[in-house]
Design a protein around this motif. Structure first.
Motif, PDB file in Angstrom:
ATOM      1  N   TYR A 118      97.467 -15.541 -46.242  1.00  0.00           N
ATOM      2  CA  TYR A 118      98.691 -15.984 -46.930  1.00  0.00           C
ATOM      3  C   TYR A 118      99.817 -14.974 -46.717  1.00  0.00           C
ATOM      4  O   TYR A 118     100.941 -15.328 -46.356  1.00  0.00           O
ATOM      5  CB  TYR A 118      98.376 -16.159 -48.418  1.00  0.00           C
ATOM      6  N   GLY A 150     108.518 -15.570 -56.869  1.00  0.00           N
ATOM      7  CA  GLY A 150     107.359 -14.993 -57.537  1.00  0.00           C
ATOM      8  C   GLY A 150     106.503 -16.156 -58.013  1.00  0.00           C
ATOM      9  O   GLY A 150     106.507 -17.231 -57.407  1.00  0.00           O
ATOM     10  N   TYR A 151     105.793 -15.963 -59.130  1.00  0.00           N
ATOM     11  CA  TYR A 151     104.889 -17.030 -59.579  1.00  0.00           C
ATOM     12  C   TYR A 151     105.638 -18.189 -60.232  1.00  0.00           C
ATOM     13  O   TYR A 151     106.501 -17.998 -61.087  1.00  0.00           O
ATOM     14  CB  TYR A 151     103.865 -16.469 -60.560  1.00  0.00           C
ATOM     15  N   VAL A 152     105.287 -19.392 -59.774  1.00  0.00           N
ATOM     16  CA  VAL A 152     105.817 -20.640 -60.323  1.00  0.00           C
ATOM     17  C   VAL A 152     104.598 -21.410 -60.807  1.00  0.00           C
ATOM     18  O   VAL A 152     103.594 -21.479 -60.085  1.00  0.00           O
ATOM     19  CB  VAL A 152     106.540 -21.460 -59.218  1.00  0.00           C
ATOM     20  N   VAL A 192      99.075 -22.518 -58.485  1.00  0.00           N
ATOM     21  CA  VAL A 192      98.872 -21.354 -59.353  1.00  0.00           C
ATOM     22  C   VAL A 192      97.878 -21.661 -60.470  1.00  0.00           C
ATOM     23  O   VAL A 192      97.081 -20.800 -60.851  1.00  0.00           O
ATOM     24  CB  VAL A 192     100.239 -20.863 -59.903  1.00  0.00           C
ATOM     25  N   ASP A 215     100.265 -34.524 -41.457  1.00  0.00           N
ATOM     26  CA  ASP A 215      99.482 -33.327 -41.784  1.00  0.00           C
ATOM     27  C   ASP A 215     100.171 -32.127 -41.126  1.00  0.00           C
ATOM     28  O   ASP A 215     100.314 -32.080 -39.899  1.00  0.00           O
ATOM     29  CB  ASP A 215      98.058 -33.526 -41.238  1.00  0.00           C
ATOM     30  N   MET A 216     100.597 -31.162 -41.930  1.00  0.00           N
ATOM     31  CA  MET A 216     101.346 -30.010 -41.414  1.00  0.00           C
ATOM     32  C   MET A 216     100.486 -29.079 -40.551  1.00  0.00           C
ATOM     33  O   MET A 216     100.994 -28.110 -39.992  1.00  0.00           O
ATOM     34  CB  MET A 216     101.990 -29.223 -42.570  1.00  0.00           C
ATOM     35  N   THR A 219     104.672 -33.720 -52.486  1.00  0.00           N
ATOM     36  CA  THR A 219     103.995 -34.621 -53.423  1.00  0.00           C
ATOM     37  C   THR A 219     103.580 -33.875 -54.688  1.00  0.00           C
ATOM     38  O   THR A 219     102.972 -34.461 -55.589  1.00  0.00           O
ATOM     39  CB  THR A 219     102.747 -35.253 -52.773  1.00  0.00           C
ATOM     40  N   SER A 220     103.898 -32.579 -54.757  1.00  0.00           N
ATOM     41  CA  SER A 220     103.437 -31.777 -55.885  1.00  0.00           C
ATOM     42  C   SER A 220     104.325 -30.536 -56.018  1.00  0.00           C
ATOM     43  O   SER A 220     105.056 -30.175 -55.091  1.00  0.00           O
ATOM     44  CB  SER A 220     101.977 -31.371 -55.601  1.00  0.00           C
ATOM     45  N   LYS A 258     103.243 -15.614 -44.658  1.00  0.00           N
ATOM     46  CA  LYS A 258     104.549 -15.538 -45.328  1.00  0.00           C
ATOM     47  C   LYS A 258     105.426 -14.449 -44.696  1.00  0.00           C
ATOM     48  O   LYS A 258     106.630 -14.629 -44.571  1.00  0.00           O
ATOM     49  CB  LYS A 258     104.376 -15.303 -46.834  1.00  0.00           C
ATOM     50  N   ASN A 307     108.098 -26.310 -46.934  1.00  0.00           N
ATOM     51  CA  ASN A 307     107.508 -25.872 -48.206  1.00  0.00           C
ATOM     52  C   ASN A 307     105.991 -25.976 -48.252  1.00  0.00           C
ATOM     53  O   ASN A 307     105.355 -25.245 -48.999  1.00  0.00           O
ATOM     54  CB  ASN A 307     108.137 -26.714 -49.335  1.00  0.00           C
ATOM     55  N   GLY A 318     105.398 -30.968 -47.938  1.00  0.00           N
ATOM     56  CA  GLY A 318     104.574 -30.636 -49.112  1.00  0.00           C
ATOM     57  C   GLY A 318     105.279 -30.977 -50.409  1.00  0.00           C
ATOM     58  O   GLY A 318     105.312 -30.172 -51.340  1.00  0.00           O
ATOM     59  N   THR A 370     102.652 -24.067 -60.806  1.00  0.00           N
ATOM     60  CA  THR A 370     102.374 -25.336 -60.112  1.00  0.00           C
ATOM     61  C   THR A 370     100.853 -25.494 -60.001  1.00  0.00           C
ATOM     62  O   THR A 370     100.110 -24.555 -60.304  1.00  0.00           O
ATOM     63  CB  THR A 370     102.959 -25.285 -58.690  1.00  0.00           C
ATOM     64  N   PHE A 378      99.984 -34.524 -49.297  1.00  0.00           N
ATOM     65  CA  PHE A 378      98.741 -35.251 -49.547  1.00  0.00           C
ATOM     66  C   PHE A 378      98.716 -35.758 -50.978  1.00  0.00           C
ATOM     67  O   PHE A 378      99.489 -35.313 -51.829  1.00  0.00           O
ATOM     68  CB  PHE A 378      97.544 -34.335 -49.312  1.00  0.00           C
ATOM     69  N   ALA A 399     109.094 -19.236 -48.571  1.00  0.00           N
ATOM     70  CA  ALA A 399     108.122 -18.168 -48.271  1.00  0.00           C
ATOM     71  C   ALA A 399     107.475 -17.773 -49.585  1.00  0.00           C
ATOM     72  O   ALA A 399     106.909 -18.616 -50.285  1.00  0.00           O
ATOM     73  CB  ALA A 399     108.818 -17.010 -47.576  1.00  0.00           C
ATOM     74  N   ILE A 409     106.463 -27.224 -56.233  1.00  0.00           N
ATOM     75  CA  ILE A 409     107.800 -26.775 -55.839  1.00  0.00           C
ATOM     76  C   ILE A 409     108.475 -27.803 -54.927  1.00  0.00           C
ATOM     77  O   ILE A 409     109.661 -28.120 -55.105  1.00  0.00           O
ATOM     78  CB  ILE A 409     107.697 -25.402 -55.117  1.00  0.00           C
TER      79      ILE A 409
HETATM   80  P1  NAD Z   1     101.158 -27.163 -54.625  1.00  0.00           P
HETATM   81  O1  NAD Z   1      99.723 -26.994 -54.299  1.00  0.00           O
HETATM   82  O2  NAD Z   1     101.582 -27.630 -55.964  1.00  0.00           O
HETATM   83  O3  NAD Z   1     101.848 -28.094 -53.531  1.00  0.00           O
HETATM   84  C1  NAD Z   1     101.589 -27.955 -52.160  1.00  0.00           C
HETATM   85  C2  NAD Z   1     102.087 -29.168 -51.444  1.00  0.00           C
HETATM   86  O4  NAD Z   1     101.773 -29.023 -50.052  1.00  0.00           O
HETATM   87  C3  NAD Z   1     101.409 -30.474 -51.901  1.00  0.00           C
HETATM   88  O5  NAD Z   1     102.357 -31.528 -51.852  1.00  0.00           O
HETATM   89  C4  NAD Z   1     100.329 -30.684 -50.838  1.00  0.00           C
HETATM   90  O6  NAD Z   1      99.945 -32.037 -50.682  1.00  0.00           O
HETATM   91  C5  NAD Z   1     101.073 -30.175 -49.624  1.00  0.00           C
HETATM   92  N1  NAD Z   1     100.195 -29.855 -48.506  1.00  0.00           N
HETATM   93  C6  NAD Z   1      99.117 -29.024 -48.491  1.00  0.00           C
HETATM   94  N2  NAD Z   1      98.568 -29.038 -47.266  1.00  0.00           N
HETATM   95  C7  NAD Z   1      99.313 -29.872 -46.498  1.00  0.00           C
HETATM   96  C8  NAD Z   1      99.242 -30.313 -45.162  1.00  0.00           C
HETATM   97  N3  NAD Z   1      98.285 -29.881 -44.324  1.00  0.00           N
HETATM   98  N4  NAD Z   1     100.165 -31.188 -44.719  1.00  0.00           N
HETATM   99  C9  NAD Z   1     101.131 -31.659 -45.549  1.00  0.00           C
HETATM  100  N5  NAD Z   1     101.244 -31.283 -46.830  1.00  0.00           N
HETATM  101  C10 NAD Z   1     100.344 -30.395 -47.297  1.00  0.00           C
HETATM  102  O7  NAD Z   1     101.814 -25.729 -54.283  1.00  0.00           O
HETATM  103  P2  NAD Z   1     103.188 -25.039 -54.737  1.00  0.00           P
HETATM  104  O8  NAD Z   1     102.860 -23.981 -55.688  1.00  0.00           O
HETATM  105  O9  NAD Z   1     104.207 -26.062 -55.091  1.00  0.00           O
HETATM  106  O10 NAD Z   1     103.583 -24.324 -53.374  1.00  0.00           O
HETATM  107  C11 NAD Z   1     104.570 -24.815 -52.497  1.00  0.00           C
HETATM  108  C12 NAD Z   1     105.031 -23.690 -51.575  1.00  0.00           C
HETATM  109  O11 NAD Z   1     105.588 -22.635 -52.364  1.00  0.00           O
HETATM  110  C13 NAD Z   1     103.904 -23.068 -50.767  1.00  0.00           C
HETATM  111  O12 NAD Z   1     104.369 -22.771 -49.472  1.00  0.00           O
HETATM  112  C14 NAD Z   1     103.579 -21.791 -51.523  1.00  0.00           C
HETATM  113  O13 NAD Z   1     103.043 -20.814 -50.699  1.00  0.00           O
HETATM  114  C15 NAD Z   1     104.974 -21.414 -52.014  1.00  0.00           C
HETATM  115  N6  NAD Z   1     104.969 -20.514 -53.167  1.00  0.00           N
HETATM  116  C16 NAD Z   1     104.399 -20.895 -54.349  1.00  0.00           C
HETATM  117  C17 NAD Z   1     104.428 -20.021 -55.428  1.00  0.00           C
HETATM  118  C18 NAD Z   1     103.849 -20.371 -56.758  1.00  0.00           C
HETATM  119  O14 NAD Z   1     103.762 -19.472 -57.613  1.00  0.00           O
HETATM  120  N7  NAD Z   1     103.481 -21.605 -57.020  1.00  0.00           N
HETATM  121  C19 NAD Z   1     105.026 -18.753 -55.284  1.00  0.00           C
HETATM  122  C20 NAD Z   1     105.582 -18.403 -54.067  1.00  0.00           C
HETATM  123  C21 NAD Z   1     105.552 -19.299 -53.014  1.00  0.00           C
END
Ligand code: NAD
Length: 260
Positions: free
Chosen positions: A155, A186-188, A193, A63-64, A13-14, A159, A90, A11, A190, A36, A141, A16
């Motif tokens: 979710y 916590g919240y990031v 969010v 695809d995860m 491409t975007s 987690k 991730n 994950g 992205t 994706f 997580a 975290i």
């Molecule tokens: P995001 O939506 O910006 O990125 C998610 C990434 O996962 C993307 O690259 C997307 O293409 C990929 N993805 C989604 N489904 C997929 C699949 N089936 N196969 C392969 N890749 C797939 O999200 P994010 O905020 O960067 O979150 C990343 C991780 O961090 C997640 O596990 C999320 O639960 C965790 N997280 C995020 C936050 C937050 O506040 N943003 C907080 C705590 C935990």
């Protein structure tokens, strides 16, 4: 420095994952990106990071939610790089609804991507790590791995499950040079969010700024988003030799959210 080591970041491409992949590459690790998105944009990102860092950057479209594709991604990285020393699980998605209205297929999809994919990637990468007696497994997580919020049943369950998987793997490899840990952000801010901010603004008829202050950051005592840099720095530390005794841990990075 991670020079000579190789990583997979699922994950990436975007958000975290991309931030972590960039940090690992800048520290010298070869990285396989995954996730994706639009093919030409992903290729641009890959080529740019490779040109900037001078290390090999690859991409897998696996695809995860598909175990066979996860196994192939790991084999491909091992063939291309010679090893997978660092695995960052991730990839993740979110869906919000009361439990009695939660769509069955959304539950299954979230459990598959946010939890079961971690199991399949670890299972595939561990034999090589054990052969080399070296490895770092880092599961992204969430604060929601430690505590719950309403309307996020799948979710939160996924987690919490990720923390259970992290501890079990850590114990199984404790006498090797491999560690397995989870980070609980916590919240990031992205795209994941941003989507929640927009949804909540519509649902509560509030402005996005009001949602950030009154809903999103209400749970985070320090009232600020966690930055990608902070997260990436923790990942780099966990990858270093100094972190060999940190294993089986769930490390909160949440501005005090789970201290309440
Ligand atoms: P995001 O939506 O910006 O990125 C998610 C990434 O996962 C993307 O690259 C997307 O293409 C990929 N993805 C989604 N489904 C997929 C699949 N089936 N196969 C392969 N890749 C797939 O999200 P994010 O905020 O960067 O979150 C990343 C991780 O961090 C997640 O596990 C999320 O639960 C965790 N997280 C995020 C936050 C937050 O506040 N943003 C907080 C705590 C935990």
């Amino acid at each position: 420095m991670l020079k000579g080591l190789s990583a997979i970041v699922t994950g990436s491409t975007s958000g975290i994952g991309l931030g972590i992949a960039e940090a690992l590459a800048r520290d010298g690790a070869k990285v396989m990106l995954n996730g994706f998105g639009e093919a030409s944009q992903i290729e641009r990102q890959r080529a740019q990071l490779q040109a900037e860092t001078g290390v090999q950057i690859a991409y897998s479209a696996a695809d995860m939610a598909q175990p066979e594709q996860i196994r192939r991604m790991v084999v491909e990285a091992e063939q291309l790089f010679g090893a997978v020393d660092i695995l960052v699980n991730n990839a993740g998605i979110q869906f919000i609804a009361p439990v009695e209205e939660f769509p069955d297929e959304k539950w299954a999809q979230i459990l598959a991507i946010n939890l079961t994919s971690n199991f399949h990637a670890i299972k595939a990468a561990l034999p090589g790590m054990k052969r080399r007696n070296r490895g770092r497994i880092i599961n992204i997580a969430s604060a929601h791995g430690l505590i719950a919020s309403p309307f996020k049943s799948a979710y939160v369950a996924a987690k919490h499950g990720t923390l259970g998987l992290t501890k079990t793997v850590a114990l199984e490899v404790a006498e090797t040079g491999i560690t397995c840990n989870a980070i609980c952000p916590g919240y990031v801010r992205t795209p994941l969010v941003e989507g929640q901010i927009k949804e909540q603004a519509r649902a509560h008829r509030m402005s996005e700024q009001q949602v950030i202050e009154a809903v999103i950051l209400a749970s985070q005592p320090n009232k600020r988003f966690v930055s990608l840099q902070e997260l990436a720095d923790l990942v780099l530390f966990l990858c270093s030799d100094s972190a060999i005794s940190i294993t089986g841990a769930a490390l909160p990075m949440d501005g005090g959210w789970t201290a309440r």
